[in-house]
Design a protein around this motif. Sequence first.
Motif, mmCIF file in Angstrom:
data_model
loop_
_atom_site.group_PDB
_atom_site.id
_atom_site.type_symbol
_atom_site.label_atom_id
_atom_site.label_comp_id
_atom_site.label_asym_id
_atom_site.label_seq_id
_atom_site.Cartn_x
_atom_site.Cartn_y
_atom_site.Cartn_z
ATOM 1 N N GLY A 130 0.596 -1.191 -0.138
ATOM 2 C CA GLY A 130 0.193 0.414 0.215
ATOM 3 C C GLY A 130 0.824 0.888 -0.002
ATOM 4 N N GLU A 131 0.151 2.267 -0.370
ATOM 5 C CA GLU A 131 0.797 3.759 -0.142
ATOM 6 C C GLU A 131 0.644 4.809 1.168
ATOM 7 O OE1 GLU A 131 2.784 5.642 -1.712
ATOM 8 O OE2 GLU A 131 2.321 6.500 -0.624
ATOM 9 N N PRO A 132 1.695 4.622 1.899
ATOM 10 C CA PRO A 132 1.146 4.842 3.146
ATOM 11 C C PRO A 132 0.527 6.069 3.142
ATOM 12 C CG PRO A 132 3.588 4.689 3.171
ATOM 13 C CD PRO A 132 2.813 4.467 2.189
ATOM 14 N N LEU A 133 1.022 7.002 2.803
ATOM 15 C CA LEU A 133 0.349 9.162 2.918
ATOM 16 C C LEU A 133 -0.917 9.054 1.787
ATOM 17 C CD1 LEU A 133 4.055 10.559 2.111
ATOM 18 C CD2 LEU A 133 2.799 10.394 4.009
ATOM 19 N N THR B 223 7.289 6.710 0.224
ATOM 20 C CA THR B 223 6.115 6.967 -0.863
ATOM 21 C C THR B 223 5.981 7.387 -1.965
ATOM 22 O OG1 THR B 223 4.321 9.077 -1.359
ATOM 23 C CG2 THR B 223 6.049 9.746 -0.645
ATOM 24 N N VAL B 224 5.277 6.791 -2.938
ATOM 25 C CA VAL B 224 5.808 6.270 -4.368
ATOM 26 C C VAL B 224 5.901 8.077 -4.503
ATOM 27 C CG1 VAL B 224 4.439 5.027 -5.238
ATOM 28 C CG2 VAL B 224 2.855 7.037 -4.649
ATOM 29 N N GLY B 225 5.534 9.060 -4.076
ATOM 30 C CA GLY B 225 5.178 10.713 -3.971
ATOM 31 C C GLY B 225 4.270 11.050 -4.353
ATOM 32 N N TRP B 226 3.072 10.891 -3.499
ATOM 33 C CA TRP B 226 2.010 10.833 -3.222
ATOM 34 C C TRP B 226 2.355 12.883 -2.531
ATOM 35 C CZ3 TRP B 226 -2.101 9.704 -4.965
ATOM 36 C CH2 TRP B 226 -3.974 10.214 -4.688
ATOM 37 N N VAL B 227 2.659 13.099 -3.688
ATOM 38 C CA VAL B 227 2.491 15.096 -2.854
ATOM 39 C C VAL B 227 1.537 15.196 -2.185
ATOM 40 C CG1 VAL B 227 2.247 17.583 -3.826
ATOM 41 C CG2 VAL B 227 3.795 15.698 -5.233
ATOM 42 N N ALA C 21 8.079 19.281 -3.266
ATOM 43 C CA ALA C 21 7.459 19.060 -1.914
ATOM 44 C C ALA C 21 8.632 18.173 -0.654
ATOM 45 C CB ALA C 21 6.382 17.662 -1.912
ATOM 46 N N CYS C 22 9.485 17.492 -1.579
ATOM 47 C CA CYS C 22 10.474 16.887 -0.689
ATOM 48 C C CYS C 22 11.608 17.412 0.360
ATOM 49 C CB CYS C 22 10.767 15.565 -1.449
ATOM 50 S SG CYS C 22 9.876 13.978 -1.741
ATOM 51 N N GLU C 23 11.624 18.212 -0.836
ATOM 52 C CA GLU C 23 12.700 19.651 -0.849
ATOM 53 C C GLU C 23 11.737 20.501 0.874
ATOM 54 O OE1 GLU C 23 13.943 20.923 -3.780
ATOM 55 O OE2 GLU C 23 14.712 18.768 -4.264
ATOM 56 N N GLU C 24 10.721 20.695 1.166
ATOM 57 C CA GLU C 24 9.969 21.956 1.903
ATOM 58 C C GLU C 24 10.347 21.142 2.898
ATOM 59 O OE1 GLU C 24 5.782 22.223 0.808
ATOM 60 O OE2 GLU C 24 7.028 23.580 -1.258
ATOM 61 N N TYR C 25 9.975 19.694 3.030
ATOM 62 C CA TYR C 25 10.094 18.694 4.379
ATOM 63 C C TYR C 25 11.422 18.920 4.495
ATOM 64 C CZ TYR C 25 10.383 14.584 6.902
ATOM 65 O OH TYR C 25 11.387 13.726 7.298
ATOM 66 N N TYR C 26 12.336 18.747 3.779
ATOM 67 C CA TYR C 26 13.778 19.073 4.580
ATOM 68 C C TYR C 26 14.076 20.009 5.010
ATOM 69 C CZ TYR C 26 18.757 20.014 4.537
ATOM 70 O OH TYR C 26 19.895 19.889 4.953
ATOM 71 N N GLU C 27 13.366 21.159 4.331
ATOM 72 C CA GLU C 27 13.593 23.005 4.571
ATOM 73 C C GLU C 27 13.346 23.153 6.040
ATOM 74 O OE1 GLU C 27 14.941 24.914 3.926
ATOM 75 O OE2 GLU C 27 15.430 24.147 2.110
#
Length: 333
Positions: free
Chosen positions: A149-152, A179-183, A228-234
């Motif tokens: 499954g896709e957790p996000l 995640t597969v990249g579920w924005v 989206a990943c970069e916002e997560y990192y920031e």
Amino acid sequence: MDLELLNSTLAAHGQPAFRRSQVWRWAAGGAHHYDEMTNLPAKLRAQLSEHVPFSTLVLEHEATASDGTVKALFRTHDGRPVESVLMRYRDGRRSVCVSSQSGCPLTCTFCATGKMKFGRNLTAAEILDQVLHFRRIEPLNHLVFMGMGEPLMNLDNVLAAARKLPDVGITHRRTGISTVGWVPGIRALTEADMPVRLALSLHAPEDELRSRIMPINDRFKIAEVLDACEEYYEKRRRKVFVEYVMLAGVNDGPEQAAQLASLLDPRMYKVNLIPYNPTDSVYDGSSRNAIATFQSALEVQGIDATVRLTRGRDIDAACGQLAAKSPVAAEVG
Ligand code: SAH
């Protein structure tokens, strides 16, 4: 264990609020049944056994691989299959890989779960009961949402389950969500108040190829996902793990390594190359040599890259192999 049902049952039997935490402490510590809960009155233990199933999942089949990996197949009360894996490492790490959905609605072409019928989102209790099952075998210290499954796409239940994990011995920092990249999910996770690790299944360095092997890319393109990943990192200041399954002649060439390196800021990402595990797909795994060459090409560009240790392949418990097709499942299903 359905903690809401536990709560309402305790209330219905006129029990004080502290009983809930008493019961949970036992369950989180690996108890096998209510009878072990010696600080509860015997009558209450009998009432709970009658009204609150100890687990929301029924274990249907369990197999142990030659490397010690354990795969469990469960059924939910409505007959949905759920698989989970316990990975054991020499350094003492005990990591559980749990499912967040029964089946998966996304159809990544290399993944066995994507080929089975999608069932539904799992509840927080169904997610937690996978963990408690393995906790009854031994103490645990790491967890990844990398099962079916896709957790996000099921973030509320995933986070509700994750919130309880420290009681079981697994800190948030040792909990990872892939995640597969579920924005929308990545954005919601960024805002969530829990320092869990994020992993992104990227698998291709450009959109045309990624769409071909992962249809989700038609919906969320690489640039948008990385934003989206970069916002997560920031916000979180924790590196994102990029997962990259190595498919021979498909995504493992030197130009692709260079392209991947140019996409990723080495301060924000770490790459984890995954040897392909056989499923009934059209792909072949990259050779060890090709994987090593790809890894060095990333490292030359300053990107930290590791190769994932394959676990449990002989019992179809490795990444991408969860499809509920054990002999028992076949008989039932
Ligand atoms: N849906 C989420 C959670 C599943 S994680 C996600 O895709 O990230 C499972 C990981 O195993 C993912 O990185 C997935 O891409 C990878 N995988 C799928 N099929 C595989 C295979 N046959 N061999 C190796 N890895 C695979």
